[in-house]
Design a protein around this motif. Structure first.
Motif, PDB file in Angstrom:
ATOM      1  N   THR A 106       3.268  -4.015  -6.293  1.00  0.00           N
ATOM      2  CA  THR A 106       4.131  -3.588  -5.200  1.00  0.00           C
ATOM      3  C   THR A 106       4.665  -4.810  -4.464  1.00  0.00           C
ATOM      4  OG1 THR A 106       2.253  -3.342  -3.698  1.00  0.00           O
ATOM      5  CG2 THR A 106       2.923  -1.374  -4.915  1.00  0.00           C
ATOM      6  N   SER A 107       5.856  -4.688  -3.909  1.00  0.00           N
ATOM      7  CA  SER A 107       6.543  -5.835  -3.309  1.00  0.00           C
ATOM      8  C   SER A 107       5.722  -6.513  -2.214  1.00  0.00           C
ATOM      9  CB  SER A 107       7.906  -5.418  -2.765  1.00  0.00           C
ATOM     10  OG  SER A 107       7.768  -4.424  -1.772  1.00  0.00           O
ATOM     11  N   ASP A 108       4.947  -5.751  -1.458  1.00  0.00           N
ATOM     12  CA  ASP A 108       4.172  -6.347  -0.371  1.00  0.00           C
ATOM     13  C   ASP A 108       2.963  -7.147  -0.861  1.00  0.00           C
ATOM     14  OD1 ASP A 108       3.303  -3.796  -1.170  1.00  0.00           O
ATOM     15  OD2 ASP A 108       2.266  -3.427   0.717  1.00  0.00           O
ATOM     16  N   ARG A 122       3.150  -8.896  -4.112  1.00  0.00           N
ATOM     17  CA  ARG A 122       3.578  -9.793  -5.195  1.00  0.00           C
ATOM     18  C   ARG A 122       3.210 -11.249  -4.941  1.00  0.00           C
ATOM     19  NH1 ARG A 122       9.151  -6.822  -5.910  1.00  0.00           N
ATOM     20  NH2 ARG A 122       8.393  -5.155  -7.254  1.00  0.00           N
ATOM     21  N   ILE A 164       1.262  -0.614  -9.985  1.00  0.00           N
ATOM     22  CA  ILE A 164       2.057   0.526 -10.432  1.00  0.00           C
ATOM     23  C   ILE A 164       1.999   0.569 -11.957  1.00  0.00           C
ATOM     24  CG2 ILE A 164       4.331   1.611 -10.411  1.00  0.00           C
ATOM     25  CD1 ILE A 164       2.964   1.291  -7.627  1.00  0.00           C
ATOM     26  N   ARG A 175       0.392   4.953  -8.897  1.00  0.00           N
ATOM     27  CA  ARG A 175      -0.179   3.842  -8.135  1.00  0.00           C
ATOM     28  C   ARG A 175      -1.696   3.900  -8.259  1.00  0.00           C
ATOM     29  NH1 ARG A 175       1.211   1.305  -2.499  1.00  0.00           N
ATOM     30  NH2 ARG A 175      -0.844   0.646  -1.806  1.00  0.00           N
TER      31      ARG A 175
END
Length: 72
Positions: free
Chosen positions: A9-11, A13, A37, A43
């Motif tokens: 997830t982007s938060d 990475r 993911i 998730r």
């Protein structure tokens, strides 16, 4: 496939990439938790341990990463 850009997830990475980069520098990490993911979009919560892989002369030549699904 690129693990951090496709499945993290982007938060998380940057922090996951840092754990892997540090292992490549010889600094091992234990019990790092983050969401992952799956290919089908689910998730799951993962507990990661990253260990440096060294050659006979002690040089870091790779990383062994073990991820355990800890989703409740």
């Amino acid at each position: 496939h690129h693990l951090t850009s496709e499945f993290i997830t982007s938060d998380f990475r940057a922090s996951v990439q840092e754990v892997l980069d540090r292992a490549l520098q010889g600094v091992e990490s234990a019990n790092f938790e983050f969401p992952l993911i799956t290919k089908n979009g689910a998730r799951v919560e993962v507990l990661l341990n990253a260990t440096s892989r060294r050659d006979v002369e002690g040089r870091v030549v790779g990383v062994v990463g073990i991820g355990q699904d800890i989703t409740a």
